[in-house]
Write an enzyme that holds these catalytic residues in place. Sequence first.
Site: not given
Length: 451
Positions: A329, A404
């Site tokens: 991530d 993100r």
Amino acid sequence: MASPSNHSASSLTAEPSGALLGSITVPGDKSISHRALIFGALAVGETRIGGLLEGEDVLATAETMRRLGAEVERHADGTWSVHGVGVGGLKEPDQPLDFGNSGTGARLVMGLVAGHPITATFIGDASLSRRPMGRVIAPLTETGATFHAREGGRLPLTLTGAGRALPITYRLPVASAQVKSAVLLAGLNAPGVTTVIEETPTRDHTERMLRAFGAHIEVEDGPRGLIVIRLTGEPELKPCRISVPGDPSSAAFPVVAALLTPGSEITVTGITLNPHRAGLYTTLMEMGGDIEVMNQREEGGEPVADLRVRASRLKGIEVPPARAASMIDEYPVLAIAAAFAEGETRMLGIHELRVKESDRIAATASGLRANGVKVHESDDGMVVEGRSGEVGGGGHVATHIDHRIAMSFLVMGLAAQKPVTVDDAAMIATSFPNFTGLMRGLGASFVGRAQ
């Protein structure tokens, strides 16, 4: 792809900032928060949870546990309680289970429901409804569950759990903690031993938490470097008191911002440095990042520490593909660090990013180009040409409804020569509800309607 220059109601601009200074605590770990609610719902008795991430993804899982029969309550002091129904005790929900943007919540609960004789419909937002679920559907079908889904195994889908779940032996075709966890959750209500075989280690929060709740689970090194996980089904899970540590994936944003913004020195307290989650920090230190690990301890079976971070001159490196599972991530924000580094940073073996909340390779590469950074994109990775601290900025970045991507390019804007605008910052609330407030407290400058 850059967005139009006119600002939307949820756009946000990060402006070049002075030094970031101070001490912060980031929100609770998202992976652990999801699992604490799920295992609490399967225990017999009351589980108490402190530090739960109250982002939209985790709140969707909390609501799902209520619909499946558990009592889930938030208390005035910020702690949560879950009164579980026991393994095998889930009730059939009377309406669809809505996971919003949460792929983790959807996939874990598919495993949970697959092991129970109930039917549930899974829905999500536009982004989640584009993400393939086939890699979870395949092993859960072997346990006896049946699925009716859109083409490619996409949401919305309806799952009917097995009347009598079968314990299976499943070798993961790709490294995925979500698939591993879904199979183990299905195996909880199956008689006998469920076995999962991994070629590459993935985050092990599920295994750690199963042990804490009293399940019998064994993890062994197998032949040829394989990892063999065996879970004995039909346990009576005992309630726990869980303190959720800070999320290293959320901490990545202030950490990288401090490394890139001259004169910065910050401390991030109480984050999990689980070895299957710490790849970004290892990589940043290899790039020359001044990151000091302090006050190492263990809380709730998880390794926890504080980080002191000082502004640093970074150099480009090649990130080992084997490290991908421990930082999957964090590649977008690593690409921001790489843009400010001296020399090339090579990130390969990350095809998984193509099927995240967005195609994160394409979205990251596009955003870098919009801000004057050269990047070479391949099917399974990218190579970023660092600009030795001189990133022009000034770009407008399309986030593709991906939290993100939004936070990564806001970090860029704090250290670039010109402001950077993201077209949509609203979805940051899925994982880091107080991102802008916390960063402003360190000295960051943001302008826009999305707060």
